[in-house]
Design a protein around this motif. Structure first.
Motif, short mmCIF file in Angstrom:
data_model
loop_
_atom_site.label_atom_id
_atom_site.label_comp_id
_atom_site.label_asym_id
_atom_site.label_seq_id
_atom_site.Cartn_x
_atom_site.Cartn_y
_atom_site.Cartn_z
N SER A 150 -4.80 5.01 4.21
CA SER A 150 -6.15 5.42 3.81
C SER A 150 -6.71 4.42 2.80
N PHE A 151 -7.98 4.11 2.96
CA PHE A 151 -8.69 3.25 2.00
C PHE A 151 -9.86 4.05 1.46
N ASN A 152 -10.00 4.04 0.17
CA ASN A 152 -11.15 4.67 -0.47
C ASN A 152 -12.08 3.57 -0.95
N VAL A 153 -13.26 3.58 -0.43
CA VAL A 153 -14.25 2.57 -0.81
C VAL A 153 -15.39 3.30 -1.53
N THR A 154 -15.64 2.85 -2.75
CA THR A 154 -16.73 3.43 -3.52
C THR A 154 -17.84 2.39 -3.62
N SER A 164 -18.00 -5.40 -0.02
CA SER A 164 -16.58 -5.04 -0.13
C SER A 164 -15.84 -5.12 1.21
N VAL A 168 -11.71 -4.96 1.94
CA VAL A 168 -11.12 -3.91 2.77
C VAL A 168 -10.30 -4.55 3.91
#
Length: 183
Positions: A150-154, A164, A168
């Motif tokens: 899982s990747f959390n991108v804010t 970004s 990623v």
């Protein structure tokens, strides 16, 4: 150094020749015993030349028959022994492949219409089949459980999200490489 001059099959051929020479020596010993027994019988028991020669010829025939039938007897006894060893798991002649395995040399196995042969052209694998949820037989993967990354991108807006994307992609590539090394 001597091995550089002769092929590998030369040593095998020499051992075969030594075996045959041993067999010939055994036959010669038998002939010698038969001749000495016949002639001592002629001298000590006063047998006629005709009976001595008849005894010698019978001895030669007996030796020749024993020599001729010895390979056949070895073949039959080996086949019977192999049959009993292969059908009796207690004798160690049966190798189970319920979990799969590799045949590194030629092996015969029974089929409904005769015999099959596997491993004759090199190592072959035996894979157990499992029935899938659709009912078909096939090879099942015994790999571990699925791995979720899982990747959390804010991002505050669309422009910062696009910026970004390279970061990623690099994180995803590192995760895939770690998973490849671990397997």
């Amino acid at each position: 150094m001597a091995d550089d001059f002769f092929p590998d099959s030369f040593h095998s051929d020499l051992s075969d020749v030594a075996l045959e020479l041993d067999r010939i020596g055994d036959l010669a010993d038998g002939v010698g015993r038969s001749l000495s027994r016949a002639f001592s019988g002629a001298i000590l028991d006063g047998k006629s030349l005709k009976s001595v020669l008849g005894e010698v010829s019978r001895s030669f025939a007996d030796i020749a028959l024993k020599a001729a039938f010895k390979p056949l007897g070895n073949l039959v006894s080996g086949a019977v022994e192999g049959l009993f060893a292969a059908t009796n798991p207690a004798l160690g002649g049966v190798t189970p492949f319920a979990k799969g395995g590799v045949l590194a040399s030629p092996a015969y196995f029974p089929l409904r219409g005769g015999f099959g042969l596997a491993g004759e052209a090199g190592p072959e694998a035996i894979l157990p089949l499992t029935r899938g949820s659709d009912g078909r037989l096939g090879v099942a993967s015994s790999g571990g459980p699925a791995i979720n990354v899982s990747f959390n991108v804010t991002a505050s807006d669309a422009r910062s999200f696009v910026a970004s994307e390279a970061e990623v992609s690099a994180m995803l590539l590192r995760a895939v490489r770690r998973g490849t090394r671990a397997s």
